[in-house]
Structure formats: C-alpha cells, structure tokens
Design a protein around this motif. Structure first.
Motif, PDB file in Angstrom:
ATOM      1  N   LEU A 179       0.841  -1.187   0.000  1.00  0.00           N
ATOM      2  CA  LEU A 179       0.000   0.000   0.000  1.00  0.00           C
ATOM      3  C   LEU A 179       0.889   1.255   0.000  1.00  0.00           C
ATOM      4  CD1 LEU A 179      -3.123   0.051   0.064  1.00  0.00           C
ATOM      5  CD2 LEU A 179      -2.965   0.679   2.465  1.00  0.00           C
ATOM      6  N   VAL A 180       0.559   2.214  -0.859  1.00  0.00           N
ATOM      7  CA  VAL A 180       1.353   3.432  -1.008  1.00  0.00           C
ATOM      8  C   VAL A 180       0.724   4.535  -0.154  1.00  0.00           C
ATOM      9  CG1 VAL A 180       2.280   5.149  -2.601  1.00  0.00           C
ATOM     10  CG2 VAL A 180       1.992   2.766  -3.349  1.00  0.00           C
ATOM     11  N   TRP A 207       2.370  -3.100  10.669  1.00  0.00           N
ATOM     12  CA  TRP A 207       1.255  -2.162  10.527  1.00  0.00           C
ATOM     13  C   TRP A 207       0.088  -2.840   9.829  1.00  0.00           C
ATOM     14  CZ3 TRP A 207       1.412   2.294  13.095  1.00  0.00           C
ATOM     15  CH2 TRP A 207       2.664   2.773  13.505  1.00  0.00           C
ATOM     16  N   GLN A 208      -1.077  -2.789  10.460  1.00  0.00           N
ATOM     17  CA  GLN A 208      -2.285  -3.452   9.944  1.00  0.00           C
ATOM     18  C   GLN A 208      -3.154  -2.406   9.243  1.00  0.00           C
ATOM     19  OE1 GLN A 208      -2.691  -6.977  10.591  1.00  0.00           O
ATOM     20  NE2 GLN A 208      -3.986  -6.632   8.827  1.00  0.00           N
ATOM     21  N   HIS A 209      -2.787  -2.099   7.986  1.00  0.00           N
ATOM     22  CA  HIS A 209      -3.483  -1.033   7.263  1.00  0.00           C
ATOM     23  C   HIS A 209      -4.938  -1.381   6.945  1.00  0.00           C
ATOM     24  CE1 HIS A 209       0.165   1.174   7.057  1.00  0.00           C
ATOM     25  NE2 HIS A 209       0.782   0.336   6.250  1.00  0.00           N
ATOM     26  N   VAL A 245     -13.706   7.476   6.947  1.00  0.00           N
ATOM     27  CA  VAL A 245     -13.547   6.398   5.971  1.00  0.00           C
ATOM     28  C   VAL A 245     -12.418   5.465   6.404  1.00  0.00           C
ATOM     29  CG1 VAL A 245     -14.418   7.748   4.024  1.00  0.00           C
ATOM     30  CG2 VAL A 245     -11.995   7.861   4.604  1.00  0.00           C
ATOM     31  N   SER A 246     -12.357   4.321   5.735  1.00  0.00           N
ATOM     32  CA  SER A 246     -11.221   3.422   5.953  1.00  0.00           C
ATOM     33  C   SER A 246      -9.986   4.012   5.288  1.00  0.00           C
ATOM     34  CB  SER A 246     -11.522   2.040   5.382  1.00  0.00           C
ATOM     35  OG  SER A 246     -11.552   2.089   3.960  1.00  0.00           O
ATOM     36  N   LEU A 247      -8.825   3.484   5.636  1.00  0.00           N
ATOM     37  CA  LEU A 247      -7.590   4.000   5.049  1.00  0.00           C
ATOM     38  C   LEU A 247      -7.588   3.831   3.539  1.00  0.00           C
ATOM     39  CD1 LEU A 247      -4.754   5.152   5.269  1.00  0.00           C
ATOM     40  CD2 LEU A 247      -3.915   2.847   5.786  1.00  0.00           C
ATOM     41  N   CYS A 248      -8.044   2.681   3.044  1.00  0.00           N
ATOM     42  CA  CYS A 248      -8.068   2.454   1.599  1.00  0.00           C
ATOM     43  C   CYS A 248      -9.024   3.419   0.897  1.00  0.00           C
ATOM     44  CB  CYS A 248      -8.460   1.003   1.298  1.00  0.00           C
ATOM     45  SG  CYS A 248      -7.228  -0.210   1.815  1.00  0.00           S
ATOM     46  N   GLY A 272      -1.506   1.057  -4.619  1.00  0.00           N
ATOM     47  CA  GLY A 272      -0.845  -0.195  -4.271  1.00  0.00           C
ATOM     48  C   GLY A 272      -1.746  -1.215  -3.618  1.00  0.00           C
ATOM     49  N   LEU A 273      -3.031  -1.211  -3.968  1.00  0.00           N
ATOM     50  CA  LEU A 273      -3.982  -2.169  -3.391  1.00  0.00           C
ATOM     51  C   LEU A 273      -4.123  -3.341  -4.352  1.00  0.00           C
ATOM     52  CD1 LEU A 273      -5.937  -2.885  -1.141  1.00  0.00           C
ATOM     53  CD2 LEU A 273      -7.700  -1.552  -2.297  1.00  0.00           C
TER      54      LEU A 273
END
Length: 425
Positions: A179-180, A207-209, A245-248, A272-273
């Motif tokens: 993930l970027v 890290w649990q993104h 919102v969520s991080l993504c 980067g998902l």
C-alpha cells in the motif's frame, strides 16, 4: 503487564481542519455473533453504576442458551471474531458487561476457553496506556513542535493514534504490504516506530493497514440554480464535510487531488492495493452507496441488462471522477465498505477452522492418554477420549485420528492383540 514481542499496530490519523486525515468515530452498540441469538442490552442497564449481580442479570438469557450449546467451540470462534470487531471499532455499550460475560464463559468452560478474549482486553488497556505515554514523552512534543514549524503552524500536521495488538490473540486480517501511503502519514508512523523500538527493544511491529481509519476534510463546491449571478456564470457554494472512511477509501479519495479522473486499474496501481475484492468494495462504496455518500461518480461502458447486473461491481476500464453534484445535510459522514457483511464462505471458513482445531485437540488427548497408560484396549481408549474432550465427536472421528497417529508413529497396534494399542516413546 507481560507483553509478547510480536505486535500489530492499528493506526488512525487526525489532522488540523485544513488537512485530511482524522480519528475514527463510531456509534456504540452491543452486538452478538452472527448466527447466534441477538440479545440487546437496555440502555438503562448501563447508565448507572450497578453491582456485580445487577450487571450479570442482562446476560443470564444468553448464558442460559450457551449452557445448552453442544458446539461451544464454534460459538467461541464466532464470538471471538465479533468481540474483536466491537473492540477495534469502539462499538461497546459497556466494557464492564463485556468483561463480565467473558468471566462467565471462563467459569463455565475454563481459563483456556477465554484466554484469547482476555488477551484482547489486556491489549486495549495496554494500547491506551502506551499511547498516553507516547504523547506525554519529550520525543513526541519535540516532533509536534518541529512539524508545526515545518508546516506553517499546524496547517498540515497529522495526529496519529495507534492500537498495539498482540499477534495470536486477534483474528487474522489481510495484509496490504505494498500500500502506497502519503508522506504525511509515513512520517508519524516512522516516528512512533522509532520511539517504540527504543523503549521496547526486540519487539516487532507490523502495521495493519486493513484496519486503519482516517478522517478527511472534503471541500465540496456545488452549483445550484440559486448559485447563478445576474452578470456572470455559476457561483459555487462551497461546503466542508468530514468523511470518516477506511484507510483504503481515504487513499482513493486523495488520488483526485492529483487529477480529475482515474480508471479502476490506475487507482489500484496508484495506491498499491492488490486485493481486487477490497478495491471493488472501496470504489462501490464511494460511488454507488446512498446519495449522501457518493463522493465519486462512475462512467462505465457497460449498458443495458449487463450494466444492471454489474452495478455492484467494477471493470478495469471504468472511469471515476469527483461528484460535482455531491450534497449532504450531514456535516460528518461515515462511509462504510459495501458488501462487507459476513458471507456464507466466511462463515464456512470459520467452521472449517474449528473442525481443524478439533482434530488437533483429539490428537493431543490421544497422545496424553497413551503416554500415561502406555498400553490400552481400543474401546477403553475411545471411552476415555470421549470423557476428556469437551467438543462433539463420534467414535468414527476418533478412530481416524488413531490411524493418523499410527501412521506418524506415535502409537502402534499390538502384534498379538490387534484391539490393543501401545505407546511409542
């Protein structure tokens, strides 16, 4: 407390009003595991200080049902999964009630049954204490001061909160390793990691993104009939919203600071998902949810019946752009991932995991009995295993595990009496 060396950090971010990221905010409620009775707790039961007996009273119906369950290990798997969700999303009516119910389960089934649940509570307490120590440390104050000076007095300073979770207590969550993240998020992560590494040497942070949340300040400009001036063109009515919102989801929205439109494949590459299903959930939630959550709009080449069929999915060539007609009467808007409800496949996966754990349990009981007895008849062994295990099992299941242990040379059949087993040291 004694904390194991391997940690998982769940991060949330908060910034000043002029920037984009912020803390998670949720409405508390007490939920019950999917597939099990949903017993709600009256608000009057938790608004005043209660004695232990009074706190236990709302839990008695659920405990009564639990006592009559045959598959208590299945209940444990689902309850532990949903307890983790409630704790991480801060959807708890009363922490005292949660702890009280876990203590009742412990009294009913033993300490081993609730060890991971109790570990979750310990992690939440430890996280609060660790975060408070971090924010009170000279290193954090120096970092904040330096960030304020470099960003025009707090115009772009990101405030990050973390929850430190012990690997092994919590369910397994997806890892988005490529993930970027924007530089504004990387800096506080690196600073916290340096602080934590220096204070607790030898520990590892992952890290649990997938569990991260953020708050985005969204400045929307809408054009309405009332916005037109007499002499010129349309006048935009600017309004600022707070998007939880969520991080993504946040990373997708930030893409539109760079340019006006993106295709699905371009968004996946930019942030980067690599999880296609999660990417679809994110894009659908931002563009095809309720009217007041449609931050984006989608242009697709699919039409007709096929278009209706694919309404809740996206193609690589679909084009997304900001919704210039976005309007909401609510200033703070929570946008949840769509299609994130527990599916039959996910439930089957949990049950499959429980079935696998039962095999390990039967193996352990068989080896313990054989190690103590050295030699035993088949019927006696079956009877003793059924007495010792606390999960549903049939003699045929135990017989299969006996064959497996014989193949792995933990035990053998007696050459003279084929109904007798001997333990192999």
């Amino acid at each position: 407390p004694c904390i194991p060396s391997c940690k998982t950090c769940l991060a949330t971010w908060e910034t000043s009003p002029s920037n984009r990221y912020g803390p998670k905010s949720s409405t508390p409620h007490l939920s019950s595991p999917n597939g099990w009775p949903n017993i709600s707790t009256p608000s009057s039961a938790i608004t005043t200080k209660k004695t232990s007996a009074e706190q236990q009273q709302p839990l008695e119906p659920l405990l009564f049902l639990f006592q009559h369950l045959a598959s208590k290990d299945v209940f444990e798997a689902f309850y532990k999964k949903d307890l983790a969700k409630r704790l991480l999303n801060n959807k708890i009516h009363s922490m005292d009630l949660e702890r009280q119910f876990v203590s009742l389960l412990k009294a009913e089934c033993g300490a081993g049954y609730t060890s991971k649940m109790e570990g979750m509570f310990q992690d939440m307490d430890w996280s609060r204490e660790s975060l408070a120590r971090y924010k009170a440390s000279p290193e954090y104050r120096d970092y904040q001061s330096s960030s304020n000076n470099n960003n025009n007095n707090n115009n772009n300073v990101v405030d990050m909160e973390v929850q430190i979770l012990t690997t092994g207590y919590w369910p397994v969550y997806p890892q988005y390793k490529i993930l970027v993240l924007p530089e504004d998020l990387i800096q506080p992560q690196v600073h916290f990691w340096n602080y934590y590494k220096q204070k607790y040497q030898g520990r590892k942070i992952v890290w649990q993104h997938a569990l991260g949340t953020c708050l985005i300040k969204y400045h929307a400009t809408t054009f309405t009939q009332k916005s037109y001036s007499g002499s010129g063109g349309p006048i935009g009515a600017a309004k600022t919203y707070e998007l939880v919102v969520s991080l993504c989801q946040g990373l997708v929205i930030l893409c539109f600071n760079e340019r006006e439109q993106w295709t699905t494949s371009e968004i996946a590459q930019r942030i980067g998902l690599d999880d296609r299903k999660e990417l679809e959930r994110v894009l659908v939630s931002l563009s095809m949810g309720k009217d007041y959550t449609r931050i984006l709009k989608r242009n697709t080449t699919t039409s007709g019946a096929a278009g209706k069929k694919k309404k809740m999915s996206v193609d690589d060539t679909d084009v997304f752009l900001l919704n210039d007609k976005f309007h909401s009467p609510i200033r703070r808007i929570r946008i949840g991932n769509m299609m994130k409800k527990e599916t039959k496949e996910e439930r089957d996966k949990v049950v499959e995991g429980v079935s696998r754990d039962r095999l390990y349990l039967i193996d352990a009981v068989l080896v313990r009995i054989m190690k103590a007895r050295k030699t035993i008849l088949h019927q006696q062994l079956i009877s003793q295993v059924l007495d010792q295990i606390k999960v549903p099992a049939q003699p045929a299941d135990i017989k299969k595990r006996i064959e497996s242990l014989i193949e792995r040379e933990y035990m053998e059949r007696d050459e003279k009496d084929r109904s007798r087993y001997n333990y192999l040291a």
